[in-house]
Scaffold this motif. Structure first.
Motif, PDB file in Angstrom:
ATOM      1  N   ASP A 181       0.825  -1.209   0.000  1.00  0.00           N
ATOM      2  CA  ASP A 181       0.000   0.000   0.000  1.00  0.00           C
ATOM      3  C   ASP A 181       0.858   1.257   0.000  1.00  0.00           C
ATOM      4  OD1 ASP A 181      -2.227  -1.581   0.016  1.00  0.00           O
ATOM      5  OD2 ASP A 181      -2.699  -1.279   2.143  1.00  0.00           O
ATOM      6  N   ALA A 182       1.985   1.229   0.705  1.00  0.00           N
ATOM      7  CA  ALA A 182       2.865   2.406   0.744  1.00  0.00           C
ATOM      8  C   ALA A 182       3.390   2.741  -0.648  1.00  0.00           C
ATOM      9  CB  ALA A 182       4.025   2.155   1.709  1.00  0.00           C
ATOM     10  N   ILE A 183       3.808   1.722  -1.374  1.00  0.00           N
ATOM     11  CA  ILE A 183       4.318   1.953  -2.726  1.00  0.00           C
ATOM     12  C   ILE A 183       3.183   2.394  -3.652  1.00  0.00           C
ATOM     13  CG2 ILE A 183       5.436   0.909  -4.731  1.00  0.00           C
ATOM     14  CD1 ILE A 183       6.836  -1.014  -2.737  1.00  0.00           C
ATOM     15  N   ALA A 184       2.038   1.729  -3.541  1.00  0.00           N
ATOM     16  CA  ALA A 184       0.895   2.081  -4.399  1.00  0.00           C
ATOM     17  C   ALA A 184       0.441   3.512  -4.134  1.00  0.00           C
ATOM     18  CB  ALA A 184      -0.246   1.099  -4.164  1.00  0.00           C
ATOM     19  N   ASN A 185       0.397   3.909  -2.869  1.00  0.00           N
ATOM     20  CA  ASN A 185      -0.019   5.272  -2.537  1.00  0.00           C
ATOM     21  C   ASN A 185       0.971   6.293  -3.086  1.00  0.00           C
ATOM     22  OD1 ASN A 185      -2.262   4.337  -1.196  1.00  0.00           O
ATOM     23  ND2 ASN A 185      -1.303   4.382   0.828  1.00  0.00           N
ATOM     24  N   TYR A 186       2.264   5.981  -2.983  1.00  0.00           N
ATOM     25  CA  TYR A 186       3.274   6.880  -3.538  1.00  0.00           C
ATOM     26  C   TYR A 186       3.079   7.040  -5.042  1.00  0.00           C
ATOM     27  CZ  TYR A 186       7.642   8.011  -5.883  1.00  0.00           C
ATOM     28  OH  TYR A 186       8.564   8.544  -6.739  1.00  0.00           O
ATOM     29  N   LEU A 187       2.939   5.924  -5.755  1.00  0.00           N
ATOM     30  CA  LEU A 187       2.770   6.000  -7.209  1.00  0.00           C
ATOM     31  C   LEU A 187       1.507   6.772  -7.582  1.00  0.00           C
ATOM     32  CD1 LEU A 187       3.866   2.389  -8.230  1.00  0.00           C
ATOM     33  CD2 LEU A 187       5.135   4.518  -8.572  1.00  0.00           C
ATOM     34  N   GLY A 188       0.478   6.644  -6.768  1.00  0.00           N
ATOM     35  CA  GLY A 188      -0.747   7.380  -7.030  1.00  0.00           C
ATOM     36  C   GLY A 188      -0.586   8.881  -6.899  1.00  0.00           C
ATOM     37  N   GLN A 189       0.427   9.302  -6.138  1.00  0.00           N
ATOM     38  CA  GLN A 189       0.674  10.728  -5.945  1.00  0.00           C
ATOM     39  C   GLN A 189       1.602  11.324  -7.001  1.00  0.00           C
ATOM     40  OE1 GLN A 189       2.158  11.005  -1.921  1.00  0.00           O
ATOM     41  NE2 GLN A 189       0.380   9.930  -1.090  1.00  0.00           N
ATOM     42  N   VAL A 190       2.208  10.476  -7.838  1.00  0.00           N
ATOM     43  CA  VAL A 190       3.096  10.962  -8.900  1.00  0.00           C
ATOM     44  C   VAL A 190       2.229  11.365 -10.088  1.00  0.00           C
ATOM     45  CG1 VAL A 190       4.961  10.398 -10.492  1.00  0.00           C
ATOM     46  CG2 VAL A 190       4.992   9.493  -8.147  1.00  0.00           C
ATOM     47  N   VAL A 191       2.112  12.657 -10.328  1.00  0.00           N
ATOM     48  CA  VAL A 191       1.206  13.149 -11.370  1.00  0.00           C
ATOM     49  C   VAL A 191       1.953  13.775 -12.548  1.00  0.00           C
ATOM     50  CG1 VAL A 191      -0.697  13.493  -9.782  1.00  0.00           C
ATOM     51  CG2 VAL A 191       0.938  15.355 -10.159  1.00  0.00           C
ATOM     52  N   ARG A 192       3.244  14.036 -12.395  1.00  0.00           N
ATOM     53  CA  ARG A 192       4.015  14.645 -13.475  1.00  0.00           C
ATOM     54  C   ARG A 192       4.388  13.585 -14.502  1.00  0.00           C
ATOM     55  NH1 ARG A 192       7.520  19.731 -12.410  1.00  0.00           N
ATOM     56  NH2 ARG A 192       6.302  19.507 -10.508  1.00  0.00           N
ATOM     57  N   ASP A 193       4.303  13.940 -15.787  1.00  0.00           N
ATOM     58  CA  ASP A 193       4.636  12.984 -16.850  1.00  0.00           C
ATOM     59  C   ASP A 193       6.093  13.069 -17.290  1.00  0.00           C
ATOM     60  OD1 ASP A 193       2.100  11.947 -16.915  1.00  0.00           O
ATOM     61  OD2 ASP A 193       1.402  13.262 -18.519  1.00  0.00           O
ATOM     62  N   ARG A 194       6.635  14.262 -17.307  1.00  0.00           N
ATOM     63  CA  ARG A 194       8.022  14.453 -17.742  1.00  0.00           C
ATOM     64  C   ARG A 194       8.662  15.546 -16.905  1.00  0.00           C
ATOM     65  NH1 ARG A 194       9.858  12.074 -22.223  1.00  0.00           N
ATOM     66  NH2 ARG A 194      11.624  13.503 -22.337  1.00  0.00           N
ATOM     67  N   ILE A 195       9.997  15.540 -16.895  1.00  0.00           N
ATOM     68  CA  ILE A 195      10.729  16.641 -16.292  1.00  0.00           C
ATOM     69  C   ILE A 195      11.674  17.229 -17.332  1.00  0.00           C
ATOM     70  CG2 ILE A 195      10.552  15.775 -13.949  1.00  0.00           C
ATOM     71  CD1 ILE A 195      13.387  14.698 -14.216  1.00  0.00           C
TER      72      ILE A 195
END
Length: 305
Positions: A181-195
């Motif tokens: 769940d910790a990893i899934a929650n983190y990935l769910g918070q990543v909203v940027r597509d590129r840097i």
């Protein structure tokens, strides 16, 4: 040989084969004992006597990488503040083994497993100073010697997130619900597509298997430079999240210099991405010690300051 995992070997290098290759090409070493000390994704490593280590590519992709190490590593001495292996013996392909191989100066130390937060924090400034020097290496000089540009496509955050979601599906049946769940929650918070692109010379693979510490737990060496490339500094700055506890990050960034938000986004992502790979490999190899180190690395990376 058919590989089902990225860490599977294309070529097996046994101790007798390594001994034969080393001693025939470098006869002055023939009186020294040889011992297998490590096997990474790309290379198998033998210690020769007390002074040297030899690395032999075990995957086809590693051949060009070790050639570049042989050329560029000697040039880094004036820029680096932490000991690293310097190429000393340049082995040639033979009928028995079709790849070049390298012998380096031996760097003493042990892998940083099971350290306390205090031990890790004691290396914050040393790691930052080391990376500041490495990232100052002239890029034109690196390019002139064939160093690759961003071969992992670091700028594509969306693509890396997709890979991590696949990794998580693989890991899910082996790990606790809390870690999943910790990893899934983190990935769910990543909203940027590129840097946005930024370019420095990178070590490119700073993790628990490529770092050494002394008896006090302080950083004493950086090894395995096969992923040398020109790319975004966030790939290396990831050690601020993977190796250091949250309370030591301020010291790291103060010594390294100003870091923008995109660099921190990539740094944290790589601090989770690489341990996920190590975790999968450890499960495949039934290596509980590395699996636990990978799990704790991800926990550190996801912890807030």
């Amino acid at each position: 040989m058919t590989n089902s995992n990225p860490w599977d070997a294309d070529w097996e290098v046994s101790a007798p084969l390594a001994s034969s290759l080393i001693f025939r090409q470098f006869p002055r070493l023939s009186s020294m004992p040889i011992k297998l000390i490590g096997c990474g994704w790309d290379n198998v490593v033998f210690r020769v006597g007390d002074e040297y280590v030899f690395r032999f590519p075990r995957r086809n992709v590693a051949v060009e990488l070790i050639k570049k190490e042989g050329v560029l590593l000697p040039m880094l001495a004036a820029f680096l503040t932490i000991p690293y292996p310097k190429p000393f013996f340049y082995g040639e392909p033979t009928n028995d083994y079709p790849f070049p191989f390298l012998g380096y100066t031996y760097v003493p130390g042990t892998l940083p497993k099971g350290l306390t937060d205090e031990q890790r924090a004691s290396s914050a400034v040393a790691l930052a100073t080391f990376l500041k020097g490495l990232h100052a290496f002239p890029l034109q000089r690196a390019r002139e010697h064939g160093i690759e540009h961003d071969h992992r496509n670091l700028l594509d955050i969306a693509q890396r997130k997709e890979k991590m979601q696949t990794f998580l599906s693989t890991l899910a049946v082996h790990i606790s619900e809390e870690d999943r769940d910790a990893i899934a929650n983190y990935l769910g918070q990543v909203v940027r597509d590129r840097i946005r692109p930024r370019e420095v010379l990178l070590h490119g693979d700073l993790h628990v298997k490529n770092m050494l510490v002394d008896e006090a737990g302080q950083i004493s060496g950086i090894i395995d430079w096969g992923d040398l490339n020109v790319g975004h500094p966030g790939a290396d700055v990831s050690v601020a999240y993977s190796f250091l506890p949250p309370q030591a990050r301020q010291s790291f960034f103060h010594a390294y210099g100003e870091v923008d938000e995109e660099t921190k986004i990539l740094a944290r992502m790589m601090a989770v991405y690489i341990p996920m790979l190590l975790w999968m490999q450890a499960i495949d190899h039934k290596d509980e010690e590395v699996a636990e180190e990978a799990r704790m690395t991800i926990r550190r990376a996801l912890a807030d300051e």
